[in-house]
Design an enzyme around this catalytic site. Structure first.
Site, mmCIF file in Angstrom:
data_model
loop_
_atom_site.group_PDB
_atom_site.id
_atom_site.type_symbol
_atom_site.label_atom_id
_atom_site.label_comp_id
_atom_site.label_asym_id
_atom_site.label_seq_id
_atom_site.Cartn_x
_atom_site.Cartn_y
_atom_site.Cartn_z
ATOM 1 N N LYS A 43 0.812 -1.218 0.000
ATOM 2 C CA LYS A 43 0.000 0.000 0.000
ATOM 3 C C LYS A 43 0.845 1.268 0.000
ATOM 4 C CE LYS A 43 -3.871 -2.282 0.150
ATOM 5 N NZ LYS A 43 -4.817 -2.278 -0.988
ATOM 6 N N LYS A 89 1.438 5.709 -4.860
ATOM 7 C CA LYS A 89 1.990 4.372 -5.128
ATOM 8 C C LYS A 89 2.759 4.369 -6.449
ATOM 9 C CE LYS A 89 -2.109 2.468 -2.908
ATOM 10 N NZ LYS A 89 -3.445 1.911 -3.188
ATOM 11 N N GLU A 119 -6.370 -1.438 -10.687
ATOM 12 C CA GLU A 119 -7.343 -1.123 -11.728
ATOM 13 C C GLU A 119 -7.877 0.294 -11.549
ATOM 14 O OE1 GLU A 119 -9.461 -5.292 -12.914
ATOM 15 O OE2 GLU A 119 -10.114 -4.393 -11.016
#
Length: 217
Positions: free
Chosen positions: A14, A74, A165
């Protein structure tokens, strides 16, 4: 280590440590894994884009800025980001390229073997194009086979990964000029090493019990 242990140890990162980069030789291993991923009738309807510079990762991060901002850090902090793309059509040029590569790699002992492979592959392509009318979806399924292969392989190399996604494929396709190449983005994976804010690294893994998901007949 047993492959099952890697599967149990793997987690979705994460947060990444922006100060750590994946060595080139490890990236080459992961590229090899992707290239050798399985696909239906060896159709290989994919393309993989690697980004590791701040500039290239910033281009990819543009696709998160409308509704997917939680993924921007990220992408920017990962060592590498891989965009897994599907073809927008299974055209004759691609099918010929695959068949010729198989020929070059020695997969056909006779001309009949080559013809049989070509006929079999075209049968499935036409099945999905004309009968089931889901050719794009079928090609994207093959991309997800590559995704799973990449995620487990990254763990075997000590690399943390985060599949995503959560991005706007229209923005990313336009930014990378994918449509002109006969491609479209499907999913992306951030690769690197967990940062101090990666809370998921500290949590126990949770999966449904075996009795709930396996049936022996």
């Amino acid at each position: 280590m047993n492959i099952a242990e890697y599967a149990k140890r793997r987690h979705t990162a994460k947060a990444f440590d922006p100060s750590r980069s994946i060595p080139d030789e490890t990236i080459e291993v992961l590229r090899t894994v992707l290239r050798h991923s399985p696909s239906s009738v060896n159709s290989q309807p994919w393309h993989f884009i690697f980004a590791n510079s701040d500039e290239s990762k910033a281009r990819i991060a543009k696709a998160t800025q409308s509704g997917f901002a939680y993924n921007e850090a990220k992408i920017r902090n990962a060592s590498h980001v891989v965009v897994l793309c599907a073809r927008t059509d299974m055209d004759a040029d691609h099918l010929d390229a695959v068949l010729n590569q198989e020929q070059s790699d020695g997969r056909f002992a006779t001309s009949q073997g080559r013809e049989g492979q070509s006929n079999s592959r075209n049968h499935y392509v036409n099945l999905h194009r004309f009968d089931q009318k889901d050719l794009q979806h079928w090609m994207e399924k093959q991309v997800y086979l590559a995704l799973g292969t990449l995620l487990l392989s990254a763990e075997t190399q000590g690399v943390n990964a985060c599949p995503m996604e959560g991005f706007d494929p229209r923005v990313l396709d336009a930014e990378l000029g994918l449509h002109a190449q006969g491609l479209t983005s499907v999913v992306m994976v951030a690769l690197g090493y967990s940062g101090s804010e990666d809370f998921n690294a500290k949590l126990p893994k949770s999966r449904l019990p075996s009795v709930s998901i396996f049936t022996d007949i």
